[in-house]
Design a protein around this motif. Structure first.
Motif, short mmCIF file in Angstrom:
data_model
loop_
_atom_site.label_atom_id
_atom_site.label_comp_id
_atom_site.label_asym_id
_atom_site.label_seq_id
_atom_site.Cartn_x
_atom_site.Cartn_y
_atom_site.Cartn_z
N MET A 1 0.83 -1.21 0.00
CA MET A 1 0.00 0.00 0.00
C MET A 1 0.86 1.26 0.00
O MET A 1 2.01 1.21 0.39
CB MET A 1 -0.90 0.01 1.24
CG MET A 1 -2.24 -0.63 0.96
SD MET A 1 -3.28 -0.81 2.40
CE MET A 1 -3.41 0.82 3.04
N GLN B 1 12.04 4.47 8.91
CA GLN B 1 12.01 3.01 8.93
C GLN B 1 10.91 2.45 9.84
O GLN B 1 10.55 1.28 9.73
CB GLN B 1 13.38 2.44 9.30
CG GLN B 1 14.47 2.87 8.32
CD GLN B 1 14.11 2.52 6.87
OE1 GLN B 1 14.02 1.35 6.51
NE2 GLN B 1 13.90 3.54 6.04
N PRO C 1 6.38 2.42 7.21
CA PRO C 1 5.47 1.27 7.30
C PRO C 1 4.13 1.64 7.93
O PRO C 1 3.08 1.16 7.49
CB PRO C 1 6.25 0.27 8.17
CG PRO C 1 7.69 0.62 7.94
CD PRO C 1 7.72 2.12 7.77
N ARG D 1 2.17 3.53 5.36
CA ARG D 1 1.74 2.66 4.27
C ARG D 1 0.59 1.77 4.68
O ARG D 1 -0.29 1.45 3.88
CB ARG D 1 2.93 1.81 3.79
CG ARG D 1 3.86 2.59 2.89
CD ARG D 1 5.26 2.05 2.92
NE ARG D 1 5.30 0.65 2.65
CZ ARG D 1 6.30 -0.15 3.03
NH1 ARG D 1 7.32 0.33 3.72
NH2 ARG D 1 6.28 -1.41 2.73
N MET D 2 0.59 1.35 5.94
CA MET D 2 -0.54 0.55 6.42
C MET D 2 -1.73 1.42 6.82
O MET D 2 -2.75 0.93 7.28
CB MET D 2 -0.11 -0.32 7.60
CG MET D 2 0.76 -1.48 7.15
SD MET D 2 1.23 -2.52 8.54
CE MET D 2 2.86 -1.92 8.90
N ILE E 1 18.14 -1.23 6.65
CA ILE E 1 17.42 -0.39 7.62
C ILE E 1 18.42 0.41 8.45
O ILE E 1 18.18 1.58 8.77
CB ILE E 1 16.47 -1.26 8.46
CG1 ILE E 1 15.30 -1.67 7.56
CG2 ILE E 1 15.98 -0.53 9.70
CD1 ILE E 1 14.45 -2.77 8.07
N HIS F 1 16.67 -11.37 11.91
CA HIS F 1 15.97 -10.18 11.49
C HIS F 1 14.66 -9.99 12.24
O HIS F 1 13.67 -9.53 11.70
CB HIS F 1 15.72 -10.33 9.96
CG HIS F 1 15.15 -9.14 9.29
ND1 HIS F 1 14.00 -9.20 8.56
CD2 HIS F 1 15.55 -7.87 9.23
CE1 HIS F 1 13.74 -8.01 8.08
NE2 HIS F 1 14.66 -7.19 8.47
N CYS G 1 6.95 -7.51 -0.60
CA CYS G 1 6.22 -7.56 0.67
C CYS G 1 5.60 -6.19 0.92
O CYS G 1 5.82 -5.25 0.19
CB CYS G 1 7.15 -7.93 1.82
SG CYS G 1 8.29 -6.62 2.31
N ASP G 2 4.86 -6.14 2.04
CA ASP G 2 4.22 -4.88 2.40
C ASP G 2 4.76 -4.35 3.72
O ASP G 2 4.22 -3.43 4.30
CB ASP G 2 2.70 -5.11 2.53
CG ASP G 2 1.91 -4.12 1.70
OD1 ASP G 2 2.51 -3.13 1.23
OD2 ASP G 2 0.70 -4.34 1.52
N THR G 3 5.83 -4.97 4.20
CA THR G 3 6.28 -4.69 5.57
C THR G 3 7.75 -4.31 5.66
O THR G 3 8.30 -4.22 6.75
CB THR G 3 6.05 -5.93 6.43
OG1 THR G 3 6.66 -7.05 5.76
CG2 THR G 3 4.57 -6.22 6.64
N SER G 4 8.41 -4.13 4.52
CA SER G 4 9.83 -3.79 4.49
C SER G 4 10.72 -4.89 5.05
O SER G 4 11.80 -4.62 5.56
CB SER G 4 10.11 -2.47 5.21
OG SER G 4 9.44 -1.45 4.53
#
Ligand SMILES: Cc1cc2nc3c(=O)[nH]c(=O)nc-3n(C[C@H](O)[C@H](O)[C@H](O)COP(=O)(O)OP(=O)(O)OC[C@H]3O[C@@H](n4cnc5c(N)ncnc54)[C@H](O)[C@@H]3O)c2cc1C
Ligand code: FES
Ligand code: FES
Lengths: 284, 157
Positions: A1, A35, A39, A42-43, A106, A190, B40-43
């Motif tokens: 998104m 970082q 996100p 975007r969400m 990141i 990660h 992905c959508d979450t990096s």
């Protein structure tokens, strides 16, 4: 998104950034390395009307000595910190913890200021800054104030930085010659810390003269393991002595229970990781 | 709309973009550089990795406006007149891909590893690829390819 639409401003001075924040009011959001914020945008968990990008403010980036402290600009990236000899020499614990944050990509973007203001309890930056008795410099319309790390973290994702204010610098008292280790427990590469322990010690021969210990994800904010610190002062750096001191690492903590582990499991992890971190910091 | 000037793969572009445009969308949709992919959508996955001023970033987690005045290198910009970049060649020779979806990001990150550390251990290669997921290969041949490229002494840009 992709994020909802917003106005974008990229000031080049702190004064202009504060003015942009004042103008944007409740609907303005600061962008550092992005970082965590990108996100979220975007969400569509947040949809600010104005985004104030600090990325063009040179004065906020860099690491310098100021007497017996290091002063780290809020926009200094993880990668800058990892490459810094000053940080290695005077704040080895910051180096050790930041090496464990996320991944290289990141770490090229994320900043120390963004991590601290974001204040995710599983984040790896709060515990070392707290353990090293760091101070946070917050700048607002009325000028600058300095807040001790112990008072900076108020709750989950909540800090002493108020609306219209910026975190501008982090002051870390020099811990020159102190050994340091960050023990981060995760199940897959990660991952965010399930629990992590930041330990730094000043040795006097084979004896631990002084120890400072920060806990990650053992409550809604980073915490100090004060009982362990007192037990370690003057203690031998042996597995038995350190293990005994580390047994009280979870004292006074309120760890979360989630899919990665329940609170009891985290309390247990805290004792094990504290023992490992202290022994590693002591070079054992 | 905000006007940005970005150098991508050696070519200068001046464009008006919406501030919310992600760098990866700008590269793919405005410039047609579809070599860089979104996984992905979450990096988390790293498929979108490019270099910003010579260092690796996840282009799904950077705004195009943040790249204003900066230089971007994508997987489409690394081959030389003579053919494949040495890292591409090493991936080819070591069979370091199956479906190939992760490959653009893997290669960009692999080059970044060698920029810092021209002679990485296997462990350092694995740690350097921590932010890049591959669902096919099990990573083994990817790690081999990076090591081979490093051993040939021509990994970084
Ligand atoms: C896949 C992934 C994995 C990750 N893994 C980890 C991990 O293992 N450990 C870890 O610690 N972190 C992890 N992170 C988070 C990362 O460390 C972020 O970079 C960091 O939390 C935020 O720093 P930033 O500079 O990117 O800030 P941004 O995302 O730009 O901002 C974060 C928040 O702080 C505010 N803010 C930023 N700077 C200031 C300032 N100077 N003054 C006032 N407000 C400010 C912003 O408005 C926003 O609310 C991960 C992130 C991703 C995407
Ligand atoms: S698409 Fe960018 S990290 Fe997955
Ligand atoms: S080759 Fe298919 S995801 Fe890596």
């Amino acid at each position: 998104m992709i994020p909802a639409a917003f106005e974008y401003v990229a000031p080049t001075t702190v004064a202009d950034a504060l003015a942009a924040l004042a103008e944007g009011g409740d609907e303005a959001k600061v962008l550092a390395g992005g970082q965590s914020l990108l996100p979220i945008l975007r969400m569509r968990l947040n949809a600010p009307e104005t985004v104030v990008d600090l990325g063009r403010i040179e004065a906020l980036r860099g690491i310098r000595e100021d007497g017996d402290a290091l002063v780290i600009g809020a926009m200094t990236t993880y990668a800058d910190l990892l490459a810094s000899d000053l940080v290695r020499e005077h704040a080895a614990l910051v180096h050790a913890a930041i090496a464990e944050v996320a991944d290289p990509q990141i770490r090229h973007r994320g900043t120390i200021g963004g991590a601290l203001v974001h204040a995710d309890p599983a984040g790896d930056v709060g515990a070392p800054v707290l353990a090293l008795d760091g101070e946070l410099v917050i700048t607002g319309a009325d000028g600058e104030r300095t807040v001790a790390a112990a008072d900076f973290f108020e709750d989950l994702f909540t800090t002493a930085v108020g609306d219209g204010e910026l975190l501008t610098a982090v002051r870390i008292p020099k811990h020159t010659g102190w050994g340091a280790a960050y023990e981060k427990f995760v199940r897959v590469a990660h991952q965010w810390s399930i629990v992590a322990v930041a330990a730094t010690v000043r040795m006097d021969g084979d004896t631990i003269a002084e120890a400072k210990i920060g806990l990650t994800n053992m409550g809604s904010t980073p915490l100090r393991a004060k009982a362990v610190e007192s037990a370690l002062a003057g203690s031998a750096a042996t597995a038995t002595a350190v293990g005994a001191a580390a047994a009280s690492a979870a004292e006074g903590t309120t760890p979360p229970s989630d899919l990665n582990g329940d609170a009891d499991y985290r309390r247990h992890l805290a004792t094990v990781l504290t023992r490992r971190a202290v022994l590693a910091a002591a070079g054992r | 709309m905000t006007r940005i000037t970005v150098t991508v793969d050696g070519q200068r572009f001046v464009d008006d973009v919406e501030p919310r445009t992600l760098l990866v969308s700008y590269l793919r949709e405005n410039l047609g550089k579809v070599g860089t992919v979104v996984g992905c959508d979450t990096s988390n996955c790293g498929a979108c990795t490019v270099h910003l001023d010579g260092r690796s970033v996840k282009s799904c987690n950077v705004l195009a406006v943040q790249a204003d005045g900066h230089e971007v290198t994508t997987i489409e910009g690394i081959s030389t007149a003579g053919g494949l970049h040495p890292m591409q060649q090493a991936f080819h020779e070591c069979h370091a891909l199956q479906c190939g979806y992760c490959t653009p990001g893997m290669i960009m990150q692999a080059i970044d590893i060698l920029t810092d550390n021209p002679d990485p251990s296997e462990e350092e290669i694995r740690a350097g690829l921590e932010g890049n997921l591959c669902r096919c290969t099990g990573y083994h041949n990817i790690v081999k390819a990076v090591a081979q490229c490093a051993a040939a002494g021509k990994g970084g840009e």
